[in-house]
Design a protein around this motif. Structure first.
Motif, PDB file in Angstrom:
ATOM      1  N   VAL B  46       0.817  -1.217   0.000  1.00 31.59           N
ATOM      2  CA  VAL B  46       0.000   0.000   0.000  1.00 31.59           C
ATOM      3  C   VAL B  46       0.858   1.278   0.000  1.00 31.59           C
ATOM      4  CG1 VAL B  46      -1.993  -1.109   1.079  1.00 31.59           C
ATOM      5  CG2 VAL B  46      -0.296   0.028   2.534  1.00 31.59           C
ATOM      6  N   GLY B  47       2.173   1.113  -0.185  1.00 29.20           N
ATOM      7  CA  GLY B  47       3.019   2.287  -0.382  1.00 29.20           C
ATOM      8  C   GLY B  47       3.745   2.773   0.857  1.00 29.20           C
ATOM      9  N   GLY B  48       3.660   2.023   1.949  1.00 27.05           N
ATOM     10  CA  GLY B  48       4.360   2.418   3.168  1.00 27.05           C
ATOM     11  C   GLY B  48       5.736   1.768   3.246  1.00 27.05           C
ATOM     12  N   THR B  49       6.506   2.159   4.259  1.00 25.64           N
ATOM     13  CA  THR B  49       7.818   1.547   4.484  1.00 25.64           C
ATOM     14  C   THR B  49       7.807   0.978   5.894  1.00 25.64           C
ATOM     15  OG1 THR B  49       8.610   3.493   3.335  1.00 25.64           O
ATOM     16  CG2 THR B  49      10.265   1.958   4.096  1.00 25.64           C
ATOM     17  N   ILE B  50       8.471  -0.165   6.053  1.00 22.68           N
ATOM     18  CA  ILE B  50       8.413  -0.800   7.353  1.00 22.68           C
ATOM     19  C   ILE B  50       9.811  -0.902   7.972  1.00 22.68           C
ATOM     20  CG2 ILE B  50       8.595  -3.201   6.562  1.00 22.68           C
ATOM     21  CD1 ILE B  50       5.834  -3.012   8.631  1.00 22.68           C
ATOM     22  N   TYR B  51       9.919  -0.619   9.251  1.00 24.18           N
ATOM     23  CA  TYR B  51      11.187  -0.728   9.976  1.00 24.18           C
ATOM     24  C   TYR B  51      10.922  -1.461  11.290  1.00 24.18           C
ATOM     25  CZ  TYR B  51      12.427   3.111   6.836  1.00 24.18           C
ATOM     26  OH  TYR B  51      12.631   3.887   5.729  1.00 24.18           O
ATOM     27  N   SER B  52      11.951  -2.129  11.770  1.00 24.87           N
ATOM     28  CA  SER B  52      11.839  -2.734  13.098  1.00 24.87           C
ATOM     29  C   SER B  52      12.805  -2.030  14.029  1.00 24.87           C
ATOM     30  CB  SER B  52      12.187  -4.220  13.038  1.00 24.87           C
ATOM     31  OG  SER B  52      11.205  -4.889  12.275  1.00 24.87           O
ATOM     32  N   VAL B  53      12.361  -1.735  15.224  1.00 28.16           N
ATOM     33  CA  VAL B  53      13.259  -1.175  16.229  1.00 28.16           C
ATOM     34  C   VAL B  53      13.239  -2.098  17.437  1.00 28.16           C
ATOM     35  CG1 VAL B  53      13.165   1.252  15.544  1.00 28.16           C
ATOM     36  CG2 VAL B  53      11.380   0.328  17.028  1.00 28.16           C
ATOM     37  N   VAL B  54      14.297  -2.043  18.201  1.00 29.23           N
ATOM     38  CA  VAL B  54      14.414  -2.973  19.321  1.00 29.23           C
ATOM     39  C   VAL B  54      13.345  -2.678  20.374  1.00 29.23           C
ATOM     40  CG1 VAL B  54      15.934  -3.908  21.081  1.00 29.23           C
ATOM     41  CG2 VAL B  54      16.880  -3.145  18.875  1.00 29.23           C
ATOM     42  N   SER B  55      13.251  -1.410  20.770  1.00 28.30           N
ATOM     43  CA  SER B  55      12.226  -1.077  21.749  1.00 28.30           C
ATOM     44  C   SER B  55      11.678   0.304  21.427  1.00 28.30           C
ATOM     45  CB  SER B  55      12.813  -1.092  23.164  1.00 28.30           C
ATOM     46  OG  SER B  55      13.383   0.175  23.441  1.00 28.30           O
ATOM     47  N   ILE B  56      10.626   0.666  22.127  1.00 27.19           N
ATOM     48  CA  ILE B  56       9.976   1.936  21.843  1.00 27.19           C
ATOM     49  C   ILE B  56      10.911   3.115  22.134  1.00 27.19           C
ATOM     50  CG2 ILE B  56       8.877   2.200  24.119  1.00 27.19           C
ATOM     51  CD1 ILE B  56       6.317   3.017  22.312  1.00 27.19           C
ATOM     52  N   ASN B  57      11.912   2.876  22.981  1.00 28.59           N
ATOM     53  CA  ASN B  57      12.861   3.942  23.308  1.00 28.59           C
ATOM     54  C   ASN B  57      13.789   4.284  22.136  1.00 28.59           C
ATOM     55  OD1 ASN B  57      11.826   3.913  25.941  1.00 28.59           O
ATOM     56  ND2 ASN B  57      13.176   2.177  26.453  1.00 28.59           N
ATOM     57  N   ASP B  58      13.850   3.381  21.160  1.00 28.70           N
ATOM     58  CA  ASP B  58      14.736   3.625  20.020  1.00 28.70           C
ATOM     59  C   ASP B  58      14.049   4.381  18.887  1.00 28.70           C
ATOM     60  OD1 ASP B  58      16.693   2.096  21.326  1.00 28.70           O
ATOM     61  OD2 ASP B  58      15.707   0.262  20.629  1.00 28.70           O
ATOM     62  N   VAL B  59      12.745   4.619  19.036  1.00 29.39           N
ATOM     63  CA  VAL B  59      11.975   5.179  17.928  1.00 29.39           C
ATOM     64  C   VAL B  59      12.503   6.547  17.492  1.00 29.39           C
ATOM     65  CG1 VAL B  59       9.716   6.123  17.280  1.00 29.39           C
ATOM     66  CG2 VAL B  59       9.857   3.888  18.384  1.00 29.39           C
TER      67      VAL B  59
END
Lengths: 453, 197
Positions: B46-59
């Motif tokens: 749908v045109g988005g980009t996806i990333y994974s971060v270790v925890s919410i503190n890394d956002v």
């Protein structure tokens, strides 16, 4: 003007017709890929159809429920029996709020009611904010498709139009550049707007809320910035419960464009603090259509446009040839109920191939209804003498096997032995713009008899 | 007779005999698939980009590395003081958000069949935010992914929201000759940051 006459205008530009035909077929193809990936798609269509049938059979109760819940939530609910009343309610709300600048997102209902010219005449600035709708608004035209309003326009035409109205640079119709310029132009309009109008995709009786689906985000940009939001809906937009959205949202975007869901699916339930929200419920002939048993299910339509994308007639004649707010197969069964005489040629703008019924997400039997409208129209609307006589002759021929065989033989011989200038002459409407197939030497029944021996 | 009663009485006279409402059996549509990978696929589709971060503190670090030095930023996450250049409480009206560059919001849950993420008033301090921003970042906990749209409404059954929405990708249009252009009237881009609890 009859549909076939209007279609000849569209057919003048052959390369454009070919492009239009292929572009829409491509959308149909994307729909196929998308729905084939869904487990239980046919059952899902069945649920959509059954829920809508239930809605029609309890419509008055659901509307009252919706009104009650919406009012409790702080939404002001209005009722309009026709387009004229709808338009005057809109104007009255705008005047009461001293709103002069209006942004609109897509609403086929307001097209049906001819709201824009009415408001403009009364001193309101009206800006359509869906890109396709803005394009046709600047071109002073009507949308030619309910999901793809400017599908009849080439990018070069949009380029010229934007140069004139938005002061853009010539760009050979670069869609990226043109879209970004439209974004800048529309952002300005959103910021300045005193009021926003949106359509309604689904209104929920149980909660009094309503849902609006867009890809561009224009409905929300309008509704969340302006201090006044007016949502306009036909009476048939009701669904009983919120959980039914699960069915319809899965059906809608896949059928429309092949997307799994629209980019934004916004659920409005209460106005944001310090602002006003109004809903106008419009009948405009729908309650009469509800009483026509044969045509009642046309009100199940969720406006995905799949029947247009798949229709061989629509793809080659363009939306404007229908001269109706809703064009294409669904428009051809909705419109005669509104004005039988004006729309009397629409049910004939079909080969009854059945493709529309195959793709309809709520399983409306469009070809059957087209056929039934034909029965009514030939009785109630005067038909041309040529058509009447030729139908009579054909009736006699088809009823008599000996005559049928004779006429067939003569026809095949004439097709094989006449010069092209005669076959494609003006007198033969079937030879207009197309070559007829080679006629076989023998009939099917002659071939069949030989085969049995 | 006013229009309301006129419309209602016409409907009453013309409607068919009562037709029963069907039951929706969600299990019928259920499939044995990996929800997370299906969700990721759909976000891209749908045109988005996806990333994974270790925890919410890394956002916030991730967002800063993605978008660089942007002038107008806002994040709802805790610990965003250094990132935020806007104080929502000082705004007089939502129009002042016009120049917002990057917005970070938390999604409530996602739907794997269509890449849609649900947000309601709890997640959106001002309704126009996810539309008016140039770039939208949605942060979602990996375990909060459902399979079907039906499951989403199951979950929303008891939630009373004033406004809520599903977002699936950045704003887009194909209204000029069916050419897909990402970035119409709403956000120009959507990044989804998934984190583990």
């Amino acid at each position: 003007m009859s549909h076939s006459k209007a279609a000849t205008i569209f057919n003048k530009d052959e390369s454009k017709v070919n492009w239009h035909d292929k572009a829409l077929w491509f959308v149909r193809h994307k729909r196929d890929l998308s729905v084939h990936a869904v487990k239980g798609w046919e059952e899902l269509r069945g649920l959509g159809s059954q829920i809508k049938a239930n809605v029609m059979s309890n419509l008055d109760d659901y509307l009252v429920q919706f009104e009650e819940h919406a009012s409790k939530n702080g939404i002001v609910v209005h009722w309009a029996k026709d387009g004229t009343e709808h338009n005057s309610i809109v104007l009255q709300i705008l005047n009461e709020n001293k709103a002069k600048k209006l942004v609109k997102s897509k609403s086929m209902l307001t097209e049906e009611c001819h709201l824009n010219p009415y408001l403009i005449k009364n001193g309101i600035e009206v800006v359509d904010t869906d890109l396709g709708e803005r394009i046709v608004q600047l071109a002073k035209e009507a949308p030619s498709h309910i999901v793809l309003p400017a599908i009849h326009k080439t990018k070069e035409e949009v380029d010229v139009l934007f140069q004139e109205h938005l002061d853009t640079k010539p760009c050979d119709g670069d869609p990226q550049y043109l879209t970004m310029e439209a974004r800048k132009h529309l952002r300005e309009k959103f910021i300045q707007a005193d009021a926003a109008i949106t359509g309604v995709n689904f209104a929920i009786a149980e909660t009094g809320g309503f849902v609006v689906c867009t890809n561009e985000g224009n409905a929300d940009m309008g509704a969340h910035l302006a201090p006044l939001h007016i949502a306009c809906m036909g009476i048939e937009k009701l669904i009983p419960k919120q959980e039914h959205l699960g069915v319809f949202l899965r059906l809608l975007a896949r059928s429309a464009t092949g997307q799994p869901i629209t980019t934004y699916t916004s659920h409005f339930k209460r106005p944001r603090e310090g602002t006003k929200m109004h809903v106008i419920i419009v009948d405009n002939g729908r309650s009469i259509q509800l009483g026509l048993e044969d045509f009642r299910s046309s009100l199940h339509c969720i406006r995905c446009g799949a029947c247009m994308n798949t229709c061989p007639i629509y793809r080659r004649s363009g939306g404007h040839s229908y001269d109706a707010t809703i064009p294409g197969p669904i428009g051809s069964i909705l419109s005669p109920g509104k004005d039988l005489k004006k729309h009397s040629t629409l049910p004939f703008a079909s080969t009854l191939c059945g493709s529309c019924a195959d793709v309809c997400p709520v399983k409306i039997d469009i070809p059957d209804q087209l056929y039934k409208w034909r029965q009514i129209i030939t009785k109630e609307v005067p038909q041309s003498t040529i058509k009447k006589i030729s139908m009579k002759i054909m009736g006699r021929v088809f009823a008599n096997p000996i005559k049928f065989e004779k006429v067939g033989k003569t026809g095949r011989w004439t097709l094989r032995n006449s010069p092209k200038s005669m076959i494609n002459s003006k007198l033969n409407v079937w030879g207009k713009n197309r070559d007829l197939p080679d006629a076989p030497k023998e009939s099917f029944s002659a071939w069949y008899k030989k085969r049995k021996q | 007779m006013n229009s309301r009663s006129e419309i209602l009485s016409k409907i009453k006279a013309n409607k068919p005999a009562s037709i029963r409402i069907p039951e929706i059996d969600i299990d019928f549509f259920r499939e044995d698939i990996d929800l997370l990978s299906e969700f990721k696929n759909k976000i891209v589709e749908v045109g988005g980009t996806i990333y994974s971060v270790v925890s919410i503190n890394d956002v916030i670090d991730k967002v800063t590395s993605l978008y660089g030095d942007t002038k107008n930023n806002y994040s709802v996450l805790e610990g965003s003081e250094g990132f935020n250049t806007i104080n929502l409480e000082e705004l007089n009206k939502p129009h002042e958000l016009e120049d917002l560059d990057v917005l970070v919001l938390k999604g409530a849950f996602g739907v794997s069949e269509n890449g849609a993420i649900w947000l309601s008033d709890d997640q959106i301090p001002i309704r126009v935010l996810p539309f008016i921003t140039k770039h939208l970042v949605l942060v979602l906990e990996e375990s909060k992914i459902l399979q079907l749209q039906h499951h989403a409404y199951d979950l929303l059954e008891d939630e009373d929201y004033d406004y809520g929405l599903f977002i699936s990708g950045p704003s887009k249009t194909a209204d000029i000759e069916q050419s897909l252009v990402i970035g119409a009237q709403g956000a120009l881009s959507l990044s989804v940051l998934l984190y583990k609890k």
